[in-house]
Write an enzyme that holds these catalytic residues in place. Sequence first.
Site, PDB file in Angstrom:
ATOM      1  N   LYS A 116     -61.379  34.687  68.921  1.00 45.62           N
ATOM      2  CA  LYS A 116     -60.483  34.253  67.834  1.00 45.62           C
ATOM      3  C   LYS A 116     -60.462  35.277  66.688  1.00 45.62           C
ATOM      4  O   LYS A 116     -59.422  35.494  66.076  1.00 45.62           O
ATOM      5  CB  LYS A 116     -60.942  32.890  67.302  1.00 45.62           C
ATOM      6  CG  LYS A 116     -61.153  31.822  68.395  1.00 45.62           C
ATOM      7  CD  LYS A 116     -59.883  31.463  69.114  1.00 45.62           C
ATOM      8  CE  LYS A 116     -60.120  30.450  70.220  1.00 45.62           C
ATOM      9  NZ  LYS A 116     -60.328  31.078  71.551  1.00 45.62           N
ATOM     10  N   GLU A 200     -62.118  29.495  58.038  1.00 46.95           N
ATOM     11  CA  GLU A 200     -60.686  29.301  57.754  1.00 46.95           C
ATOM     12  C   GLU A 200     -60.535  28.219  56.686  1.00 46.95           C
ATOM     13  O   GLU A 200     -61.372  27.304  56.604  1.00 46.95           O
ATOM     14  CB  GLU A 200     -59.939  28.831  59.010  1.00 46.95           C
ATOM     15  CG  GLU A 200     -59.710  29.883  60.055  1.00 46.95           C
ATOM     16  CD  GLU A 200     -58.896  29.344  61.236  1.00 46.95           C
ATOM     17  OE1 GLU A 200     -58.641  28.121  61.295  1.00 46.95           O
ATOM     18  OE2 GLU A 200     -58.530  30.155  62.110  1.00 46.95           O
ATOM     19  N   HIS A 235     -60.520  16.503  71.351  1.00 42.92           N
ATOM     20  CA  HIS A 235     -59.984  17.838  71.671  1.00 42.92           C
ATOM     21  C   HIS A 235     -59.460  17.930  73.095  1.00 42.92           C
ATOM     22  O   HIS A 235     -59.273  19.030  73.612  1.00 42.92           O
ATOM     23  CB  HIS A 235     -61.032  18.932  71.429  1.00 42.92           C
ATOM     24  CG  HIS A 235     -61.502  18.961  70.019  1.00 42.92           C
ATOM     25  ND1 HIS A 235     -60.664  19.299  68.971  1.00 42.92           N
ATOM     26  CD2 HIS A 235     -62.683  18.639  69.475  1.00 42.92           C
ATOM     27  CE1 HIS A 235     -61.338  19.196  67.838  1.00 42.92           C
ATOM     28  NE2 HIS A 235     -62.554  18.788  68.110  1.00 42.92           N
ATOM     29  N   ARG A 292     -52.969  31.521  79.943  1.00 39.69           N
ATOM     30  CA  ARG A 292     -52.867  30.873  81.271  1.00 39.69           C
ATOM     31  C   ARG A 292     -51.654  29.948  81.257  1.00 39.69           C
ATOM     32  O   ARG A 292     -51.093  29.660  80.203  1.00 39.69           O
ATOM     33  CB  ARG A 292     -54.118  30.028  81.517  1.00 39.69           C
ATOM     34  CG  ARG A 292     -54.182  28.854  80.558  1.00 39.69           C
ATOM     35  CD  ARG A 292     -55.396  27.968  80.720  1.00 39.69           C
ATOM     36  NE  ARG A 292     -55.289  26.772  79.915  1.00 39.69           N
ATOM     37  CZ  ARG A 292     -55.646  26.670  78.627  1.00 39.69           C
ATOM     38  NH1 ARG A 292     -56.151  27.721  78.004  1.00 39.69           N
ATOM     39  NH2 ARG A 292     -55.483  25.548  77.955  1.00 39.69           N
TER      40      ARG A 292
END
Length: 501
Positions: A116, A200, A235, A292
Amino acid sequence: MFKKILIANRGEIAVRVIRACREMGIRSVAVYSDVDRAALHVRKADEAYHLGPAAAAESYLNIPKILASAKRSGADAIHPGYGFLSENPRFAHACAEAGVKFIGPTAAAMEMMGSKTRARQHMGKANVPFVPGTSRGVESVEEAARVAEKIGYPIMLKAAAGGGGKGMRLVHGSHQLRSALESAQSEALRSFGDDEVYIEKAILNPRHIEMQVLADEHGNTVYLGERECSIQRRHQKVLEESPSPIVDGEMRRKMGEVAVRVAQAAGYTNAGTIEFLVDQERNFYFLEMNTRLQVEHPVTELTTGLDLVHLQIRIAAGEKLPFKQEDVLLRGHAIECRIYAEDPDNNYFPSPGKITLLLLPSGPGIRRDSGMYEGWTVPIDYDPLLAKLIGYGTDREQAIARLVRALNEYFVGGIKTNISLFRRILNDAEFHAGKLDTGFLDRLLARPRADSSPDESAAQVAAIAAGVFAMLDPGTAAVNGANAAEPVSNWKRVGRREALE
Ligand code: MV4
């Protein structure tokens, strides 16, 4: 064009890819573990190769075994599906070394987008809006405190190598920072072998909206519309739809152009998805890129009229995209329900076992991508996704109505499923109003259950009773108006009677 493709996966996505191969006149090779010997993908492929024990490390994650099967079968390409090795740069590299085309991006593009922080460093150069914060891991609590003061609490600590919420901590104030950073780093190390944690600005009650992109190997990249994926539990996506209720033409164009810039900055090829967080003011921020084909790709296929697996295979074979951005036209609305072998009355724990009866929905606007069949035993060893039920309509309300109708035709006997959860979601006023964010499902599940209306459950009981009586005495079927000219086949009757005993 490839002559033979090995599908390095199982379940519904393996069946989905095998179908595309068959439609393109390409022979398909399945691979399977001990517990998948009778699985649907093995039955549908032209050839099947045994990998070994159920454990993924001994089967679907085992690169040498998969490449050995590719060599033995003479496959000239491999489709990884999603999960397993689909985002593993070492696998993509090993395929290239073995002279077998990996149907997906290059190992380099995967590596760049796999971290990330690396992704954020590259996106910074591509004028991509991402959440304010750091593009490198924080080295100390003191550094974290300085950054947090600068961007303002609440902040989100995130694992650079992470995904799916692992190694992520929401921090509301400096007093929580030290313990949150230490626990995020240790979870990141445990989960990913990499304790890099970055910061963040926290976006509260965000939506998760993702943009499908497609890039050929000749520099052409297009976006294919967005998917609203905010309905998640721990999630894990549960229900996805396209288009998003809050994205209009202008916002779609802006998000699409950002997504294309992200893909081009990564030197990306084949199908990919750029994930965004969207705040209450509809500002969108780059979150991460999935390298993907995704589970929820059917809702994009239905609203664009494109077959993403056909296109993946053509791109991997070196063909140019057969259309330009202006040719991509979105029409209608599609909603996907992920049907899991989980028990809603037992904290959604997996519910493996033998499927003793399967009553299947069909009819206008209904698509089923399924890896199960009546008589199959759902193994405990893998993700419990059984099938995807997708409803398509001219608009969102028609898509919802079709899905509700189809869910009432759907019955899986012998195991528990989450089908009842979708009735609750699709009947919810907030859902109908399109008022979605990543906390939607937690709020819905926290509310007491409104009993499913009696006529629906009666319809279910009637359907099952009719099916049972028809099995026990074909004559009954004739009396109940079933077409006597087509008596129940012996295979079905034996299978069902066996299943019932
Ligand atoms: C966030 C966030 C709020 N602010 N980042 C969750 C896992 C990974 N995909 C990123 N996630 C989030 N990142 C900032 N700066 C909220 C989430 C989040 C979330 C995101 C998408 C879908 C579901 C989610 C559930 C909880 C938190």
